[in-house]
Design a protein around this motif. Structure first.
Motif, mmCIF file in Angstrom:
data_model
loop_
_atom_site.group_PDB
_atom_site.id
_atom_site.type_symbol
_atom_site.label_atom_id
_atom_site.label_comp_id
_atom_site.label_asym_id
_atom_site.label_seq_id
_atom_site.Cartn_x
_atom_site.Cartn_y
_atom_site.Cartn_z
ATOM 1 N N ARG A 8 0.813 -1.221 0.000
ATOM 2 C CA ARG A 8 0.000 0.000 0.000
ATOM 3 C C ARG A 8 0.846 1.270 0.000
ATOM 4 O O ARG A 8 0.424 2.306 -0.495
ATOM 5 C CB ARG A 8 -0.939 -0.004 1.207
ATOM 6 N N ILE A 9 2.057 1.194 0.521
ATOM 7 C CA ILE A 9 2.922 2.369 0.595
ATOM 8 C C ILE A 9 3.488 2.729 -0.781
ATOM 9 O O ILE A 9 3.943 3.854 -1.003
ATOM 10 C CB ILE A 9 4.086 2.116 1.590
ATOM 11 N N SER A 10 3.440 1.812 -1.724
ATOM 12 C CA SER A 10 4.112 1.988 -3.008
ATOM 13 C C SER A 10 3.246 2.720 -4.028
ATOM 14 O O SER A 10 2.147 2.260 -4.362
ATOM 15 C CB SER A 10 4.492 0.619 -3.591
ATOM 16 N N PRO A 11 3.722 3.847 -4.590
ATOM 17 C CA PRO A 11 2.985 4.513 -5.673
ATOM 18 C C PRO A 11 2.831 3.614 -6.896
ATOM 19 O O PRO A 11 1.821 3.688 -7.597
ATOM 20 C CB PRO A 11 3.843 5.740 -5.990
ATOM 21 N N ASN A 12 3.834 2.777 -7.168
ATOM 22 C CA ASN A 12 3.745 1.869 -8.314
ATOM 23 C C ASN A 12 2.589 0.892 -8.152
ATOM 24 O O ASN A 12 1.853 0.605 -9.104
ATOM 25 C CB ASN A 12 5.050 1.094 -8.475
ATOM 26 N N SER A 13 2.442 0.360 -6.939
ATOM 27 C CA SER A 13 1.317 -0.531 -6.672
ATOM 28 C C SER A 13 -0.001 0.231 -6.704
ATOM 29 O O SER A 13 -1.006 -0.261 -7.242
ATOM 30 C CB SER A 13 1.480 -1.185 -5.299
ATOM 31 N N ARG A 14 0.021 1.414 -6.148
ATOM 32 C CA ARG A 14 -1.215 2.184 -6.024
ATOM 33 C C ARG A 14 -1.802 2.524 -7.386
ATOM 34 O O ARG A 14 -3.029 2.527 -7.570
ATOM 35 C CB ARG A 14 -0.956 3.458 -5.214
ATOM 36 N N ARG A 15 -0.945 2.821 -8.367
ATOM 37 C CA ARG A 15 -1.468 3.179 -9.694
ATOM 38 C C ARG A 15 -2.247 2.017 -10.316
ATOM 39 O O ARG A 15 -3.243 2.234 -11.009
ATOM 40 C CB ARG A 15 -0.334 3.644 -10.610
#
Length: 237
Positions: A8-15
């Motif tokens: 959840r902390i990762s912008p890559n995952s969030r996108r």
């Protein structure tokens, strides 16, 4: 069933997570704890490069977030999240790639500030601030009278750039000099998909603990190496 391995902390995952939600798809979320789970054999079987996110679709493993977004756009084209017009598509792609290649490396300098930790090289921070200002000015000039980059609807440009730009005020980088971009950010953070995927304080604190532990281990190894160097120097004196 689609399965997203993410943090959840990762912008890559969030996108990717935001895109799945925006397209109204059914999927399973599997949290990968960044304290070492990404190096475990069971995860390496789906991504030998030990990075998140990974999307698994009926046994097909897709790594690299931009590739995942393209996959989702082609396989699930409704709602469309890339423009059809050549110029508009180019703008969307430019925003994505400038974010990945220019903005993200510069913002990584502010990781400690984002986590509320002291540190950071002043010269590196100043260089990063200049790079970020260049990107923000570029983005400001790309926005026209439409609410999103090259579109009246949310695109993958927003998904990629928005997960980074909206965090900048949290590390002391103001958007006040970029009124169109600031309004664009306000539109994004008002969306339910943004609110649903925002890292919670608990997530940030957990990641902070991991970073602090890594920093301590790194300092310990540095001191051990320095001790060996001094011992060798004394032996040969």
């Amino acid at each position: 069933m689609l399965t997203l391995y993410h943090a959840r902390i990762s912008p890559n995952s969030r996108r990717v997570w935001i895109t799945l939600l925006e397209k109204g798809l059914e999927f399973e979320l599997v949290e990968v704890k960044m304290d070492g789970e990404q190096f475990k054999p069971e995860f390496l079987t789906i991504n030998p490069f030990h990075h998140i996110p990974v999307l698994v679709d009926d046994g097909f493993n897709i790594v690299e977030s931009l590739a995942i977004l393209d996959y989702l756009e082609v396989k699930y084209p409704t709602p469309a999240m890339l423009p059809k017009d050549a110029k508009d598509l180019a703008i969307a792609r430019i925003v994505q790639l400038v974010t990945v290649n220019e903005l993200v490396p510069a913002t990584s300098t502010f990781l400690l500030q984002f986590l509320g930790l002291p540190g950071g090289d002043p010269e590196e921070i100043e260089t990063a601030q200049r790079k970020i200002a260049t990107v923000l000015k570029f983005f400001e000039n790309l926005l026209d009278d439409r609410p999103y980059f090259a579109s009246h609807n949310l695109t993958l440009a927003e998904v990629v750039a928005g997960t980074v730009v909206t965090r900048l005020p949290k590390v002391g980088i103001s958007l006040s000099d970029y009124p169109k971009l600031s309004a664009w950010c306000d539109r994004l953070v008002a969306r339910t998909t943004w609110q649903a995927t925002e890292p919670t304080p608990e997530v940030v604190e957990a990641f902070k603990s991991i970073v602090v532990a890594r920093m301590a281990n790194s300092e310990g190894r540095r001191q051990e190496a320095e001790g060996r160097r001094q011992k060798a120097k004394g032996t040969h004196a």
